[in-house]
Design a protein around this motif. Structure first.
Motif, PDB file in Angstrom:
ATOM      1  N   MET A   1       0.843  -1.185   0.000  1.00 43.97           N
ATOM      2  CA  MET A   1       0.000   0.000   0.000  1.00 43.97           C
ATOM      3  C   MET A   1       0.883   1.242   0.000  1.00 43.97           C
ATOM      4  SD  MET A   1      -3.174   0.111  -0.121  1.00 43.97           S
ATOM      5  CE  MET A   1      -4.537   1.150   0.030  1.00 43.97           C
ATOM      6  N   THR A   2       0.409   2.286  -0.612  1.00 42.98           N
ATOM      7  CA  THR A   2       1.207   3.497  -0.722  1.00 42.98           C
ATOM      8  C   THR A   2       0.439   4.687  -0.167  1.00 42.98           C
ATOM      9  OG1 THR A   2       2.349   4.949  -2.258  1.00 42.98           O
ATOM     10  CG2 THR A   2       0.374   3.894  -3.073  1.00 42.98           C
ATOM     11  N   ASP A   3       1.155   5.707   0.238  1.00 43.62           N
ATOM     12  CA  ASP A   3       0.488   6.917   0.692  1.00 43.62           C
ATOM     13  C   ASP A   3       0.325   7.912  -0.459  1.00 43.62           C
ATOM     14  OD1 ASP A   3       3.139   7.593   0.387  1.00 43.62           O
ATOM     15  OD2 ASP A   3       3.275   8.700   2.263  1.00 43.62           O
ATOM     16  N   ARG A   4       0.673   7.478  -1.655  1.00 42.06           N
ATOM     17  CA  ARG A   4       0.518   8.322  -2.841  1.00 42.06           C
ATOM     18  C   ARG A   4      -0.945   8.395  -3.250  1.00 42.06           C
ATOM     19  NH1 ARG A   4       5.080  10.577  -3.980  1.00 42.06           N
ATOM     20  NH2 ARG A   4       6.890   9.385  -3.449  1.00 42.06           N
ATOM     21  N   GLN A   5      -1.331   9.523  -3.793  1.00 45.81           N
ATOM     22  CA  GLN A   5      -2.710   9.712  -4.242  1.00 45.81           C
ATOM     23  C   GLN A   5      -2.821   9.282  -5.694  1.00 45.81           C
ATOM     24  OE1 GLN A   5      -4.667  13.477  -3.229  1.00 45.81           O
ATOM     25  NE2 GLN A   5      -5.157  13.640  -5.390  1.00 45.81           N
ATOM     26  N   ARG A   6      -3.488   8.165  -5.936  1.00 46.19           N
ATOM     27  CA  ARG A   6      -3.595   7.613  -7.281  1.00 46.19           C
ATOM     28  C   ARG A   6      -4.751   8.208  -8.072  1.00 46.19           C
ATOM     29  NH1 ARG A   6      -6.041   2.085  -9.258  1.00 46.19           N
ATOM     30  NH2 ARG A   6      -5.734   2.490 -11.455  1.00 46.19           N
ATOM     31  N   GLU A   7      -5.791   8.668  -7.384  1.00 52.46           N
ATOM     32  CA  GLU A   7      -6.938   9.227  -8.100  1.00 52.46           C
ATOM     33  C   GLU A   7      -7.536  10.392  -7.341  1.00 52.46           C
ATOM     34  OE1 GLU A   7     -10.469   6.519  -8.217  1.00 52.46           O
ATOM     35  OE2 GLU A   7      -9.066   5.124  -7.295  1.00 52.46           O
ATOM     36  N   ILE A   8      -8.238  11.223  -8.104  1.00 50.37           N
ATOM     37  CA  ILE A   8      -8.846  12.423  -7.535  1.00 50.37           C
ATOM     38  C   ILE A   8     -10.114  12.737  -8.321  1.00 50.37           C
ATOM     39  CG2 ILE A   8      -7.554  14.028  -8.995  1.00 50.37           C
ATOM     40  CD1 ILE A   8      -7.375  15.881  -6.521  1.00 50.37           C
ATOM     41  N   THR A   9     -11.075  13.349  -7.663  1.00 52.02           N
ATOM     42  CA  THR A   9     -12.274  13.816  -8.340  1.00 52.02           C
ATOM     43  C   THR A   9     -12.508  15.270  -7.958  1.00 52.02           C
ATOM     44  OG1 THR A   9     -13.281  11.624  -8.362  1.00 52.02           O
ATOM     45  CG2 THR A   9     -14.766  13.492  -8.648  1.00 52.02           C
ATOM     46  N   LEU A  10     -12.580  16.130  -8.971  1.00 50.26           N
ATOM     47  CA  LEU A  10     -12.925  17.539  -8.769  1.00 50.26           C
ATOM     48  C   LEU A  10     -14.426  17.667  -8.989  1.00 50.26           C
ATOM     49  CD1 LEU A  10     -10.095  19.305 -10.825  1.00 50.26           C
ATOM     50  CD2 LEU A  10     -10.050  18.570  -8.436  1.00 50.26           C
ATOM     51  N   ARG A  11     -15.110  18.421  -8.131  1.00 48.62           N
ATOM     52  CA  ARG A  11     -16.559  18.620  -8.262  1.00 48.62           C
ATOM     53  C   ARG A  11     -16.874  20.104  -8.201  1.00 48.62           C
ATOM     54  NH1 ARG A  11     -16.129  14.119  -4.834  1.00 48.62           N
ATOM     55  NH2 ARG A  11     -17.078  12.265  -5.738  1.00 48.62           N
ATOM     56  N   PHE A  12     -17.754  20.538  -9.093  1.00 51.09           N
ATOM     57  CA  PHE A  12     -18.150  21.941  -9.140  1.00 51.09           C
ATOM     58  C   PHE A  12     -19.382  22.080 -10.023  1.00 51.09           C
ATOM     59  CE2 PHE A  12     -14.818  20.813 -12.014  1.00 51.09           C
ATOM     60  CZ  PHE A  12     -15.340  21.146 -13.243  1.00 51.09           C
ATOM     61  N   LEU A  13     -19.965  23.265 -10.015  1.00 53.96           N
ATOM     62  CA  LEU A  13     -21.124  23.542 -10.869  1.00 53.96           C
ATOM     63  C   LEU A  13     -20.665  24.182 -12.173  1.00 53.96           C
ATOM     64  CD1 LEU A  13     -23.595  24.963  -8.221  1.00 53.96           C
ATOM     65  CD2 LEU A  13     -23.703  22.732  -9.342  1.00 53.96           C
ATOM     66  N   ALA A  14     -21.257  23.744 -13.294  1.00 54.18           N
ATOM     67  CA  ALA A  14     -20.990  24.380 -14.584  1.00 54.18           C
ATOM     68  C   ALA A  14     -21.665  25.748 -14.571  1.00 54.18           C
ATOM     69  CB  ALA A  14     -21.529  23.513 -15.718  1.00 54.18           C
ATOM     70  N   GLU A  15     -20.906  26.784 -14.856  1.00 56.78           N
ATOM     71  CA  GLU A  15     -21.388  28.160 -14.743  1.00 56.78           C
ATOM     72  C   GLU A  15     -21.813  28.746 -16.091  1.00 56.78           C
ATOM     73  OE1 GLU A  15     -19.031  30.628 -11.950  1.00 56.78           O
ATOM     74  OE2 GLU A  15     -17.589  28.977 -12.127  1.00 56.78           O
ATOM     75  N   PRO A  16     -22.618  29.796 -16.055  1.00 58.19           N
ATOM     76  CA  PRO A  16     -23.023  30.457 -17.306  1.00 58.19           C
ATOM     77  C   PRO A  16     -21.835  30.936 -18.150  1.00 58.19           C
ATOM     78  CG  PRO A  16     -24.443  31.167 -15.529  1.00 58.19           C
ATOM     79  CD  PRO A  16     -23.346  30.330 -14.900  1.00 58.19           C
ATOM     80  N   ALA A  17     -20.727  31.274 -17.516  1.00 63.13           N
ATOM     81  CA  ALA A  17     -19.537  31.715 -18.259  1.00 63.13           C
ATOM     82  C   ALA A  17     -18.940  30.582 -19.093  1.00 63.13           C
ATOM     83  CB  ALA A  17     -18.483  32.264 -17.306  1.00 63.13           C
ATOM     84  N   ASP A  18     -19.335  29.327 -18.822  1.00 65.81           N
ATOM     85  CA  ASP A  18     -18.803  28.161 -19.533  1.00 65.81           C
ATOM     86  C   ASP A  18     -19.600  27.830 -20.793  1.00 65.81           C
ATOM     87  OD1 ASP A  18     -16.912  27.750 -17.453  1.00 65.81           O
ATOM     88  OD2 ASP A  18     -18.400  26.647 -16.288  1.00 65.81           O
ATOM     89  N   VAL A  19     -20.654  28.606 -21.089  1.00 61.57           N
ATOM     90  CA  VAL A  19     -21.586  28.257 -22.165  1.00 61.57           C
ATOM     91  C   VAL A  19     -21.011  28.553 -23.558  1.00 61.57           C
ATOM     92  CG1 VAL A  19     -22.837  30.458 -22.261  1.00 61.57           C
ATOM     93  CG2 VAL A  19     -24.034  28.338 -22.805  1.00 61.57           C
TER      94      VAL A  19
END
Length: 159
Positions: free
Chosen positions: A1-19
């Protein structure tokens, strides 16, 4: 087992500026989110600053609606001497519901660099489960295909 971070998930709302002009989230915004998640995952695994070397096979499966809860998941699926291949999935859905649907998928290759911008060694990732072995094997096959594509593309590059 390792203390390294193998995966990550970013979560946020899609904003009107992204349209985009069609009223959905712009593909360029999705690509930026992919790059951010890839960096966070690669830096977490390697413990070093990382740069994007390749983003390929980007499949826009479904559009993302403005206001959607977006989850960008990155996972190390192969390591080379200085590079990390990451599988990226983008899922999105109504924040009032639990269900998220796959909207985009790709593979990104990040390279760890030292303080002088030179590639530097990363910790090896060794797959343990059958699923992880399949992901690693897929990354190796994709690497071989990219070599062939690069060779073919050289005929299109004008000096």
């Amino acid at each position: 087992m390792t203390d390294r971070q193998r995966e990550i998930t970013l979560r946020f709302l899609a904003e009107p500026a992204d349209v985009n002009f069609g009223g959905k989230v712009h593909g360029g915004a999705v690509m930026k989110w992919i790059d951010l998640a890839a960096y966070a995952c690669a830096a977490g695994w390697s413990g070093k600053y990382c740069i994007t070397a390749y983003a390929g096979g980007i499949r826009f499966v479904k559009p993302i609606q403005v206001g959607s809860l977006v989850e960008v998941s990155a996972k190390v699926i192969y390591t080379g001497r200085t590079s990390m291949h990451l599988g990226i999935d983008v899922r999105a859905g109504d924040p009032k519901h639990q269900q998220r649907q796959l909207t985009t998928h790709c593979v990104v290759i990040m390279v760890a660099v030292d303080d002088h911008g030179q590639p530097t060694q990363v910790p090896e990732w060794i797959p343990e489960s059958q699923e992880d072995i399949a992901l690693r094997d897929s990354a190796i096959r994709l690497m071989e295909m990219r070599k062939k594509i690069t060779s073919e593309m050289e005929a299109h590059i004008k000096q």
